[in-house]
Design an enzyme around this catalytic site. Structure first.
Site, PDB file in Angstrom:
ATOM      1  N   GLY A 152       0.808  -1.212   0.000  1.00 46.34           N
ATOM      2  CA  GLY A 152       0.000   0.000   0.000  1.00 46.34           C
ATOM      3  C   GLY A 152       0.841   1.261   0.000  1.00 46.34           C
ATOM      4  O   GLY A 152       1.672   1.449   0.871  1.00 46.34           O
ATOM      5  N   GLY A 207      -0.335   4.347   0.275  1.00 47.49           N
ATOM      6  CA  GLY A 207      -1.124   5.466   0.808  1.00 47.49           C
ATOM      7  C   GLY A 207      -0.299   6.244   1.818  1.00 47.49           C
ATOM      8  O   GLY A 207       0.932   6.148   1.847  1.00 47.49           O
ATOM      9  N   PHE A 208      -0.982   6.983   2.679  1.00 48.15           N
ATOM     10  CA  PHE A 208      -0.271   7.805   3.656  1.00 48.15           C
ATOM     11  C   PHE A 208       0.623   6.960   4.555  1.00 48.15           C
ATOM     12  O   PHE A 208       1.802   7.250   4.741  1.00 48.15           O
ATOM     13  CB  PHE A 208      -1.266   8.585   4.513  1.00 48.15           C
ATOM     14  N   GLY A 209       0.070   5.863   5.101  1.00 54.20           N
ATOM     15  CA  GLY A 209       0.828   5.035   6.033  1.00 54.20           C
ATOM     16  C   GLY A 209       2.017   4.358   5.378  1.00 54.20           C
ATOM     17  O   GLY A 209       3.147   4.452   5.851  1.00 54.20           O
ATOM     18  N   GLU A 268     -18.919  17.032   2.675  1.00 53.34           N
ATOM     19  CA  GLU A 268     -18.166  17.764   1.659  1.00 53.34           C
ATOM     20  C   GLU A 268     -18.801  17.617   0.280  1.00 53.34           C
ATOM     21  O   GLU A 268     -18.928  18.592  -0.472  1.00 53.34           O
ATOM     22  CB  GLU A 268     -16.711  17.279   1.661  1.00 53.34           C
ATOM     23  N   ASP A 326      -5.985   2.689   7.871  1.00 53.41           N
ATOM     24  CA  ASP A 326      -7.401   2.318   7.979  1.00 53.41           C
ATOM     25  C   ASP A 326      -7.597   0.831   8.198  1.00 53.41           C
ATOM     26  O   ASP A 326      -8.677   0.395   8.607  1.00 53.41           O
ATOM     27  CB  ASP A 326      -8.155   2.743   6.711  1.00 53.41           C
ATOM     28  N   ALA A 373      -5.917  10.402   7.849  1.00 57.45           N
ATOM     29  CA  ALA A 373      -4.563  10.489   7.297  1.00 57.45           C
ATOM     30  C   ALA A 373      -3.485  10.728   8.373  1.00 57.45           C
ATOM     31  O   ALA A 373      -2.478  10.017   8.401  1.00 57.45           O
ATOM     32  CB  ALA A 373      -4.508  11.583   6.238  1.00 57.45           C
TER      33      ALA A 373
END
Lengths: 440, 440
Positions: free
Chosen positions: A14, A16-18, A174, A303, A318
């Site tokens: 992954g 992503g952010f992590g 949003e 997540d 995040a």
């Protein structure tokens, strides 16, 4: 890479952010890193709704993972889809059958939508997790106005101009705010047969208030801001059925062709292959060092991880993923040095949800509430700050400045399958799933 | 619009350069205008290859037709696909069966790819006409490097790193140059198992020289520039067969999984429904006032029109379409005033083809040749100047400046179906045509 071939192999699933944070935090560590993602880009999820709202382009909020780590020589990027993990063999197996051995594994594959046991709702109510999702939502929203413009029957027209968002978490709020602004500001004077301002945006929340994770006071502020934008906010509204032509709330039937899903998430399925206890949403219940039971070399973050700190679960946001990524990197280095691992501690720097132009709510840290214009500015600053890639920051700032002063939407393109007109709601909705490209 | 209901109705098919120009040129005319396009956006075609080359985002070169004409009250925009024209009934019939009456009809639906009687080649060798085409080409090119990175067999790796462009007109030359630059500059140091610089870019032209429409001197310059970029330029190369795993040149077989089509175009099929003489490519042979035989109220412009001026055909380029659009608008006004129509006269302001960073060739007017850095600057100025929409101009300039100084590619995203890895050339190529979205 024969010289480093002896170094321990850290596999990160992954980008992503992590996952990306973990890789960067290990840049000076004596390890070989393989960063695996099924997409070639890191996505700045918090701004994804801006793509769905035709304000930003995909490239503004996504950056190729390779270019992020191009100078980090101990990282190899692999575009591949992991199918399962075999902790006993210390192996990751990919969808194409290939396998990869690891000494340390960081699982950061995140979460996807959950339709609460109604997968059949997905085709009528797409969620917002990927760039494709965002472009599909953008397409549906813009096509709805086009269909309404062509529709002569007032009732059908009204159905096309009705937008239902299910779930009033940050994403739902949003989206609702953004669509309301598109209708009331961006599209004004572009149509001749309809007045986009007549569009109805309905935000449905099953719980008693919007933004349930926020302090009640802020939920109240957000609701007022939304209603001020013309959004029809309905709390304790339980959706019993979703179809491509309507949404059912118990006995009430809302005629609409545009339903967006922002309700539930569930962990990515790979968690199941770890053979360890999961929570209801399929998240991995991790130890204080974020490892899984019996396998200290397997770490789960973002997540996908469920970690309770003083009885409170670390939220799937995040900043948490970034902190966890940095933390597991440190613990891997400690382990390599024969030092004990440190338990993870989440520092809540606060979070914001924007409701629209000049409107946002949030908290600084876990306490200080903020709303209105001030919160909106804080939100922009925070998001620009965390946005990866110099170019993206500048571009996004540019877009926002443009958007702010002109009320225009820069990226109002209808593309992809179904970008050419089809007739009747069903067909129009089918568009997204049709084969072939319409231009040939 | 009852007040203007009595005004003559001008229907314009196509929101490209010609159609949009015609609509704008009629803004003060006593007419009702319906501008019909099957896409919601005007596309700045000359820069489309930059999207395919991952330098620009779709929104940078496309703008919603509605927003272009939002302030022009005598225009109504209709997102619909015209299927045929009935000149005797003065009616346009849409794919959904609906019909629209006109007093004047401007047909500006342009052209699409021609595979010279080999439609089966399209799936293996996509062309470049729409945003979807550009994103598909971008996806295939980037995926080829990813596949090569994962491939261990040197021969297969070589096939993945071989890019074949068929047709050396401006689009083919621009694509070849752009892909060569991606391989040699943008991707450098991002891969660990392959060296992108080893990529082979082969440009095939059936005629004896590249850019056949340009003066021989400039063709020679372009060829040198291309070869300097490492492109393998082959003139008089006739493709006898295209498959997803190879291209056949008579007896020579080039192993490749990425073939791009830039060879032929043919007029949009609607021309046939007019029941008038067409040329080989399906273009409408128009009278000096750009009308069709027997129907002065039907005007054909842009790539769909074939008009010979002093034995030379007006080329299918944007400036010609713009001039024709303005011209038919004027003639419609003249007709309404009972004045005779003027014959069309094409003013060749010149044209440019860019080969890459700092490299372009072209002519100012029909005579003065220009090449190298000077031509490249001229090309940029011209394209920025003609680019519709203030924001787009600024953004594109920004992108280019960024690109120029960093050699990076801003929009290197692999999105759409097939954005997640698939195995074997065939599958990877299949990706584009698979159903459903890979993320769900």
């Amino acid at each position: 890479m024969s010289t480093v071939a002896e170094l321990p192999h850290v596999v990160i699933l992954g980008g992503g952010f992590g996952g990306l944070k973990a890789a960067r935090a290990l840049r000076r560590a004596p390890v070989r890193i393989t960063l695996v993602d099924r997409r070639n880009h890191h996505l700045f999820q918090p701004l994804l709704y801006q793509v769905a709202a035709a304000a930003l382009s995909p490239a503004d909020i996504a950056v190729p993972i390779r270019s992020v780590v191009r100078r980090q020589r101990n990282v190899r990027v692999l575009l591949a889809e992991a199918q399962s993990v075999d902790p006993t063999r210390k192996q990751v197996v990919f969808t194409d059958g290939e396998a990869l051995d690891y000494d340390f594994l960081i699982v950061a594959t995140g979460a996807t939508h959950s339709y609460f046991g109604h997968p059949e709702w997905e085709s009528s109510a797409p969620g917002l997790k990927t760039i494709e999702d965002a472009l599909e939502i953008r397409r549906r929203v813009l096509m709805a106005f086009e269909a309404a413009e062509r529709e002569s029957d007032p009732e059908r027209q009204r159905a096309w101009l009705t937008f239902v968002i299910i779930g009033a978490g940050p994403t739902g709020v949003e989206l609702a705010g953004a669509i309301a602004e598109i209708a009331r500001q961006s599209l004004v004077s572009e149509f001749r047969n309809i007045d986009p301002r007549c569009a109805r945006v309905i935000l449905l929340e099953g719980l008693p208030r919007v933004l349930p994770a926020y302090p009640p006071k802020l939920s109240e502020k957000a609701r007022r801001e939304l209603e001020d934008l013309g959004v029809d906010v309905r709390n304790e509204a339980r959706v019993t059925s979703v179809d491509r032509d309507w949404v059912l709330l118990g006995t009430e039937r809302i005629a609409t062709h545009t339903v967006l899903w922002a309700a539930g998430v569930e962990a990515s399925p790979i968690a199941r292959s770890l053979g360890v206890p999961l929570d209801k949403a399929g998240r991995v219940l991790v130890a204080p060092d974020l490892s899984i039971p019996g396998h200290p070399e397997v770490l789960v973050i973002g997540d996908l991880a469920h970690y309770d700190e003083d009885g409170k679960m670390v939220p799937g946001v995040a900043p948490a993923a970034l902190q966890e990524g940095r933390h597991v990197a440190k613990n891997i280095v400690r382990t390599l040095c024969g030092q004990p691992r440190a338990p993870f501690h989440y520092v809540d720097k606060g979070s914001f949800a924007t409701v629209g132009r000049n409107r946002a709510v949030g908290t600084i840290g876990s306490r200080i509430p903020l709303w209105g214009f001030l919160a909106w500015v804080a939100w922009i600053v925070v998001h620009i700050f965390y946005l990866i890639g110099f170019r993206n920051r500048l571009l996004v700032m540019f877009h926002w400045a443009y958007l702010y002063f002109t009320f225009k939407r820069g990226s109002r393109l209808i593309t992809g399958d179904g970008a050419v007109p089809l007739h009747g709601a069903s067909e129009a909705q089918e568009g997204a799933r049709e084969e072939g490209r319409p231009d040939h």
